[in-house]
Motif scaffolding. Structure first.
Motif, short mmCIF file in Angstrom:
data_model
loop_
_atom_site.label_atom_id
_atom_site.label_comp_id
_atom_site.label_asym_id
_atom_site.label_seq_id
_atom_site.Cartn_x
_atom_site.Cartn_y
_atom_site.Cartn_z
N GLY A 146 2.26 8.41 -0.38
CA GLY A 146 2.02 9.61 -1.18
C GLY A 146 2.68 10.84 -0.59
O GLY A 146 3.24 11.67 -1.31
N LEU A 147 2.61 10.96 0.73
CA LEU A 147 3.27 12.09 1.39
C LEU A 147 4.78 12.01 1.24
O LEU A 147 5.45 13.03 1.06
CB LEU A 147 2.88 12.15 2.87
N ALA A 200 1.48 11.29 -10.50
CA ALA A 200 0.61 12.47 -10.50
C ALA A 200 1.41 13.77 -10.43
O ALA A 200 1.05 14.76 -11.08
CB ALA A 200 -0.37 12.39 -9.33
N LEU A 201 2.48 13.79 -9.65
CA LEU A 201 3.29 15.01 -9.51
C LEU A 201 4.17 15.26 -10.72
O LEU A 201 4.48 16.40 -11.04
CB LEU A 201 4.18 14.92 -8.26
N GLY A 202 4.62 14.22 -11.39
CA GLY A 202 5.56 14.38 -12.49
C GLY A 202 4.89 14.27 -13.84
O GLY A 202 4.30 15.22 -14.35
N PRO A 203 4.95 13.08 -14.45
CA PRO A 203 4.41 12.92 -15.80
C PRO A 203 2.91 13.20 -15.90
O PRO A 203 2.45 13.76 -16.89
CB PRO A 203 4.70 11.45 -16.14
N GLY A 204 2.17 12.84 -14.88
CA GLY A 204 0.72 13.07 -14.93
C GLY A 204 0.37 14.55 -14.95
O GLY A 204 -0.50 14.98 -15.71
N ALA A 205 1.06 15.33 -14.15
CA ALA A 205 0.80 16.77 -14.10
C ALA A 205 1.22 17.45 -15.39
O ALA A 205 0.67 18.49 -15.77
CB ALA A 205 1.53 17.40 -12.92
N ASN A 206 2.20 16.88 -16.09
CA ASN A 206 2.69 17.48 -17.32
C ASN A 206 2.03 16.93 -18.57
O ASN A 206 2.39 17.32 -19.68
CB ASN A 206 4.21 17.31 -17.41
N SER A 207 1.08 16.04 -18.42
CA SER A 207 0.34 15.53 -19.57
C SER A 207 -0.74 16.53 -19.96
O SER A 207 -1.05 17.47 -19.21
CB SER A 207 -0.30 14.18 -19.24
N SER A 208 -1.34 16.34 -21.12
CA SER A 208 -2.40 17.26 -21.55
C SER A 208 -3.60 17.17 -20.59
O SER A 208 -4.20 18.19 -20.26
CB SER A 208 -2.82 16.99 -22.98
N LEU A 209 -3.93 15.95 -20.14
CA LEU A 209 -5.03 15.80 -19.19
C LEU A 209 -4.71 16.50 -17.87
O LEU A 209 -5.54 17.20 -17.30
CB LEU A 209 -5.34 14.32 -18.94
N GLY A 210 -3.48 16.32 -17.38
CA GLY A 210 -3.06 16.98 -16.15
C GLY A 210 -3.12 18.49 -16.27
O GLY A 210 -3.54 19.19 -15.34
N ALA A 262 0.84 -1.21 0.00
CA ALA A 262 0.00 0.00 0.00
C ALA A 262 0.87 1.25 0.00
O ALA A 262 0.58 2.22 -0.70
CB ALA A 262 -0.93 0.00 1.21
N GLY A 263 1.94 1.25 0.79
CA GLY A 263 2.84 2.40 0.83
C GLY A 263 3.52 2.65 -0.50
O GLY A 263 3.62 3.78 -0.98
N VAL A 264 3.98 1.58 -1.13
CA VAL A 264 4.63 1.70 -2.45
C VAL A 264 3.62 2.15 -3.49
O VAL A 264 3.93 3.00 -4.34
CB VAL A 264 5.31 0.37 -2.84
N ALA A 265 2.40 1.63 -3.43
CA ALA A 265 1.36 2.04 -4.39
C ALA A 265 1.06 3.53 -4.24
O ALA A 265 0.97 4.26 -5.24
CB ALA A 265 0.10 1.22 -4.18
N GLY A 266 0.93 4.00 -3.00
CA GLY A 266 0.70 5.43 -2.77
C GLY A 266 1.84 6.27 -3.27
O GLY A 266 1.64 7.32 -3.90
N PHE A 267 3.07 5.80 -3.03
CA PHE A 267 4.26 6.52 -3.49
C PHE A 267 4.26 6.62 -5.01
O PHE A 267 4.48 7.69 -5.58
CB PHE A 267 5.52 5.81 -2.99
N LEU A 268 4.01 5.50 -5.69
CA LEU A 268 4.04 5.49 -7.15
C LEU A 268 2.92 6.33 -7.76
O LEU A 268 3.13 7.05 -8.74
CB LEU A 268 3.99 4.06 -7.68
N ILE A 269 1.73 6.24 -7.19
CA ILE A 269 0.60 7.02 -7.71
C ILE A 269 0.89 8.52 -7.59
O ILE A 269 0.69 9.28 -8.53
CB ILE A 269 -0.70 6.64 -6.99
#
Length: 153
Positions: free
Chosen positions: A115-116, A58-68, A47-54
């Motif tokens: 995630g934190l 979200a902070l990197g590639p997701g935020a820089n995508s067109s959807l983000g 769960a900790g690793v999943a939160g970290f990866l999500i």
């Protein structure tokens, strides 16, 4: 930091120095994650690793995508009341999920801690990438949120 690494990281950070508010937020996250890590007897590593990866996506590639970018622009365009409503709705949904034990509380807490931790590492790398910290607020009038000295918003 080597120039090749700086060039790669420039795609993931705003084109400005971090603000002191962001640094303070990172420090508070560090204290929270530290307390969680020291007090937790058992940790669900998946769960900790999943939160970290999500959060990392979200902070990197997701935020820089067109959807983000569209989501970020939408969130900036809605009123303060709209932002508060979105945040309160998220809190209510999280509360309902926790109340009805749809997912064990420990898994949610461990995923949130992961995630934190990702957010803390993002802030640390952002400060190292920028090489400085300036101001308490970013200029909200410009598209890139660049800091404008002596301006209050």
């Amino acid at each position: 930091m080597p120039s090749g690494v700086r060039a790669i990281l420039s795609a993931y950070f705003p084109d400005r120095s971090p603000t002191w508010a962001e640094v303070l937020t990172g420090a508070l996250i560090g204290v929270s994650v530290g307390v969680d890590a020291l007090s937790s007897a058992t940790v669900s590593w998946p769960a900790g690793v999943a939160g970290f990866l999500i959060f990392t996506v979200a902070l990197g590639p997701g935020a820089n995508s067109s959807l983000g970018g569209q989501i970020g622009q939408w969130f900036r365009n809605i009123s303060v009341t709209g932002r508060v409503a979105v945040i309160v709705l998220f809190m209510l949904i999280t509360g309902v999920v926790l109340r009805f034990d749809a997912v064990p509380d420990a898994l949610i807490a461990d995923a949130a801690s992961g995630g934190l931790l990702a957010t803390l590492l993002y802030v640390i790398v952002y400060i190292a990438w920028a090489g400085e910290v300036s101001g308490w607020k970013a200029d909200r009038d410009s598209g890139d949120w660049a800091l404008t000295p002596g301006r209050s918003s």
